[in-house]
Structures are given as C-alpha cells and as structure tokens.
Scaffold this motif. Structure first.
Motif, PDB file in Angstrom:
ATOM      1  N   THR A  32       0.650  -1.113   0.053  1.00 26.59           N
ATOM      2  CA  THR A  32      -0.139   0.118   0.019  1.00 26.59           C
ATOM      3  C   THR A  32       0.778   1.063   0.123  1.00 26.59           C
ATOM      4  N   VAL A  33       0.420   2.153  -0.717  1.00 30.56           N
ATOM      5  CA  VAL A  33       1.165   3.594  -0.655  1.00 30.56           C
ATOM      6  C   VAL A  33       0.365   4.609  -0.308  1.00 30.56           C
ATOM      7  N   ASP A  45     -14.395 -12.816  -3.454  1.00 28.41           N
ATOM      8  CA  ASP A  45     -15.343 -11.876  -3.541  1.00 28.41           C
ATOM      9  C   ASP A  45     -15.828 -11.537  -2.080  1.00 28.41           C
ATOM     10  N   THR A  46     -14.946 -11.596  -1.177  1.00 30.13           N
ATOM     11  CA  THR A  46     -15.291 -11.485   0.396  1.00 30.13           C
ATOM     12  C   THR A  46     -14.371 -10.317   0.743  1.00 30.13           C
ATOM     13  N   ALA A  47     -15.100  -9.169   1.227  1.00 25.77           N
ATOM     14  CA  ALA A  47     -14.467  -8.029   1.637  1.00 25.77           C
ATOM     15  C   ALA A  47     -13.675  -8.226   3.193  1.00 25.77           C
ATOM     16  N   LEU A  48     -12.593  -8.303   3.472  1.00 16.83           N
ATOM     17  CA  LEU A  48     -12.045  -8.422   4.631  1.00 16.83           C
ATOM     18  C   LEU A  48     -11.938  -7.151   5.467  1.00 16.83           C
ATOM     19  N   GLY A  49     -11.304  -6.335   4.717  1.00 19.21           N
ATOM     20  CA  GLY A  49     -10.754  -4.770   5.667  1.00 19.21           C
ATOM     21  C   GLY A  49     -10.877  -3.853   4.925  1.00 19.21           C
ATOM     22  N   ILE A  50     -10.503  -2.592   5.477  1.00 15.92           N
ATOM     23  CA  ILE A  50     -10.411  -1.246   4.932  1.00 15.92           C
ATOM     24  C   ILE A  50      -9.082  -0.683   5.349  1.00 15.92           C
ATOM     25  N   ALA A  51      -8.193  -0.462   4.183  1.00 12.20           N
ATOM     26  CA  ALA A  51      -6.846  -0.050   4.374  1.00 12.20           C
ATOM     27  C   ALA A  51      -6.812   1.224   5.231  1.00 12.20           C
ATOM     28  N   SER A  52      -5.822   1.134   6.389  1.00 11.08           N
ATOM     29  CA  SER A  52      -5.319   1.883   7.217  1.00 11.08           C
ATOM     30  C   SER A  52      -3.973   2.722   6.873  1.00 11.08           C
ATOM     31  N   GLY A  53      -3.105   1.894   6.309  1.00  7.51           N
ATOM     32  CA  GLY A  53      -1.745   2.301   6.176  1.00  7.51           C
ATOM     33  C   GLY A  53      -0.757   1.173   5.888  1.00  7.51           C
ATOM     34  N   TRP A  73      -2.012  -2.595   6.695  1.00  9.49           N
ATOM     35  CA  TRP A  73      -2.736  -2.640   7.803  1.00  9.49           C
ATOM     36  C   TRP A  73      -4.095  -2.225   7.298  1.00  9.49           C
ATOM     37  N   TYR A  74      -5.147  -3.143   7.876  1.00  6.24           N
ATOM     38  CA  TYR A  74      -6.522  -3.076   7.534  1.00  6.24           C
ATOM     39  C   TYR A  74      -7.516  -2.984   8.698  1.00  6.24           C
ATOM     40  N   ALA A  75      -8.421  -2.305   8.676  1.00  7.58           N
ATOM     41  CA  ALA A  75      -9.398  -2.186   9.856  1.00  7.58           C
ATOM     42  C   ALA A  75     -10.583  -3.589   9.314  1.00  7.58           C
ATOM     43  N   PRO A  76     -10.643  -4.472  10.178  1.00 11.12           N
ATOM     44  CA  PRO A  76     -11.548  -5.380   9.643  1.00 11.12           C
ATOM     45  C   PRO A  76     -12.824  -4.890   9.426  1.00 11.12           C
ATOM     46  N   VAL A  77     -13.570  -5.263   8.270  1.00  8.43           N
ATOM     47  CA  VAL A  77     -14.885  -5.016   7.999  1.00  8.43           C
ATOM     48  C   VAL A  77     -15.911  -5.379   9.190  1.00  8.43           C
TER      49      VAL A  77
END
Length: 89
Positions: A32-33, A45-53, A73-77
């Motif tokens: 990620t940048v 097709d399953t969303a796991l998380g939302i990018a944080s950094g 790192w991702y916040a869990p959906v």
C-alpha cells in the motif's frame, strides 16, 4: 492494478509514526502507498478489511520494490460495521 499478498495476522497491533496505536487490525503482505487509505482488502469476493496504512507507504510498489518486509494494515470490515451499528449476514 491487482495487488496480491497474504494475510499475515488477524489481530495485529500497529503504532503509526504519529503515535496512534490501532488494535485488532489485519496485517497483510501486499503493498500500500500514501493515498490508499480507505481501499478494500478482498479474498475472492469477500471483503475483509479497509486500508489504514502500511510500512514503506512513501515508496513505490512493483517489481523493483526493495522492501521484502513490507506490510499493510486494514481495519476488519466486521469491526467498522459494528462501530456504525451495522450487521453483516
């Protein structure tokens, strides 16, 4: 561009340079940048998380990437949904 990586941890703690600490994060090996925050982490097709950094967020991704220990790192959906009073079925 499709970014490919692996989930490394599902209950990671990360402390960013500004001192902010986030817990219960998903750690992944993909790149990620800067500017990727808010993007989705999918498995099929399953969303796991939302990018944080991520580490080395100021460095480009690609074949010339010299950071083999790069993490994102991702916040869990489910966590984000519950904070908003939403349920996932």
């Amino acid at each position: 561009m499709d970014l490919v990586g692996m989930v490394l941890a599902t209950d990671a703690t990360v402390t960013y340079d500004d001192g902010t600490t986030l817990r219960h994060m998903i750690e992944a090996s993909n790149c990620t940048v800067d500017g990727d925050s808010g993007g989705a982490l999918f498995s099929g097709d399953t969303a796991l998380g939302i990018a944080s950094g991520g580490s080395y967020a100021d460095k480009p991704c690609g074949d010339s990437d010299a950071q083999p220990d790069r993490s994102s790192w991702y916040a869990p959906v489910w966590c984000v949904a519950s904070l908003e009073g939403l349920k996932i079925y």
